[in-house]
Design an enzyme around this catalytic site. Sequence first.
Site, PDB file in Angstrom:
ATOM      1  CE  LYS A   1      -0.955  -8.370   5.003  1.00  0.00           C
ATOM      2  NZ  LYS A   1      -1.416  -7.282   4.136  1.00  0.00           N
TER       3      LYS A   1
ATOM      4  CG  ASP B   1      -3.311  -2.647   2.195  1.00  0.00           C
ATOM      5  OD1 ASP B   1      -2.809  -2.014   3.140  1.00  0.00           O
ATOM      6  OD2 ASP B   1      -3.767  -3.802   2.326  1.00  0.00           O
TER       7      ASP B   1
END
Length: 487
Positions: free
Chosen positions: A181, A217
């Site tokens: 990311k 997450d």
Amino acid sequence: MSKKSNKMAEPKATKMDFNSAFQRTPSVIFHVKQSMEDFYLSDDTLEQITKQMEEEMVKGLGKDTNESAKVKMLPSFVQALADGSENGTFLALDLGGTNFRVLLVKLEHGEKPEMDSQIYKMPEEVITGSGEKLFDHIAQCMAEFLTRLNMKHVKLPVGFTFSFPCQQDRIDTARLISWTKGFSAEGVEGMDVVSLLREAIDRRGDIKVAIIAVVNDTVGTLMSCAYDIRDCMAGLIVGTGSNCCYMEKMKNVELLPGDEGDMCINMEWGAFGDDGALDIIRNGYDREVDCASLNKGKQLYEKMISGMYMGELVRLVLCKLTDDKVLFDGVASESLKTHGKFETAFVSQIERNVPNGYTALQNILHNLGLGALHSDCEIVEYVCEAVSTRAAYLCAAGIAAIARKIRANYPEKEELEFTVGVDGTVYRKHPTFAKNMAHKVGQLTEGRGINVKFALSYDGSGKGAALITAVAARLHMEKGKGEIVGR
Ligand code: BGC
């Protein structure tokens, strides 16, 4: 416009058809449709991808095959879900995108958690600079937050949501495998991020915390959902990145000793295809997106699905169609030619507003320096739909693989019903992603005694991380090891 709403009502299980809504010559229609063929996935192809993902999962779980597997199937050391008895005050840290969040979470026996939080920007030079700078920045944000709450000298238990692929051998250590990311901070890959954070905290010397758990997450998302919905067995993120975790039987997790009970597995499914498994469906735009990324050749499945790349895929297609002279009179604006300028948020806004006409779309294009006719708008909308629908279907193939894998763990049940807790901006904000994905999961699991439901999961990295920390502390106590100390 009425044709449009019909089209939107039925998720596109077959080739997209927009002939009748189009106000262009047949040759333009033909050209656009031809160009978008590369984004079309037949049901047979999706079935094949589902099977490949299932095989990858088994490979990742296997002792002798894990090393060569791209989907790493990482044990999270979360073995029990929350049961509502969790109690206490926790600090939750959330790092995984362009923002860093610090939260104070109060859990009180199954009540809705009380939370106070602060968002801090992660400047580009911090996420791509040195590891030391990154962790110093995090520690500084923590100190600021605790000062504001006047809690700098309270030794709070911390749950650290760190949303990157990490090898764990305990709940409180996590060795970063590789950045994803757009992160590239130097000297962190291969290191335990909890130690790096502790060192940064020690360098400051002004805050006291006990880091008890480090979680992905997806795992926080599953935990948060499981607190509200008892049959939650998987956590999915479709946001800047994409990934999924689920509860697996320990007997199938060959890399760990012991056969009893369950283990939450962080799949790191974004890396699916990094060995060429998706080459048959990757197109020229996918290759271009990959080439321009910081982690070339990696996270290829994620790059076809998640929010960090969706807008860019659309932009590349629009540039090509403009070059081909079927869009914007053949003239691309500087913004359209610039990497990253077509945000994924635009894709959601465009598709959401289509039933109300093209004003919103025209505004977006205007801000990108593009004057668009009605017929241009139809093409742009079509491109957005093709790219986002492919993403939803690919994600569905992954979920169907998980559903089939979980199903095999419960042969005694006639029908297995479970919930997938979901979070992430693409899932939340895109108007048809959730519906398209659920519809395709239904098709790909049909006749197998599986009923997959989806539920939005709230605050996985706040509430979820605090719950995991609470459970870890409770299990520690139950094992007779006394109150957890941490540092
Ligand atoms: C990371 C995962 C994370 C996902 C969603 C991916 O790039 O590798 O660890 O769960 O993004 O944030």
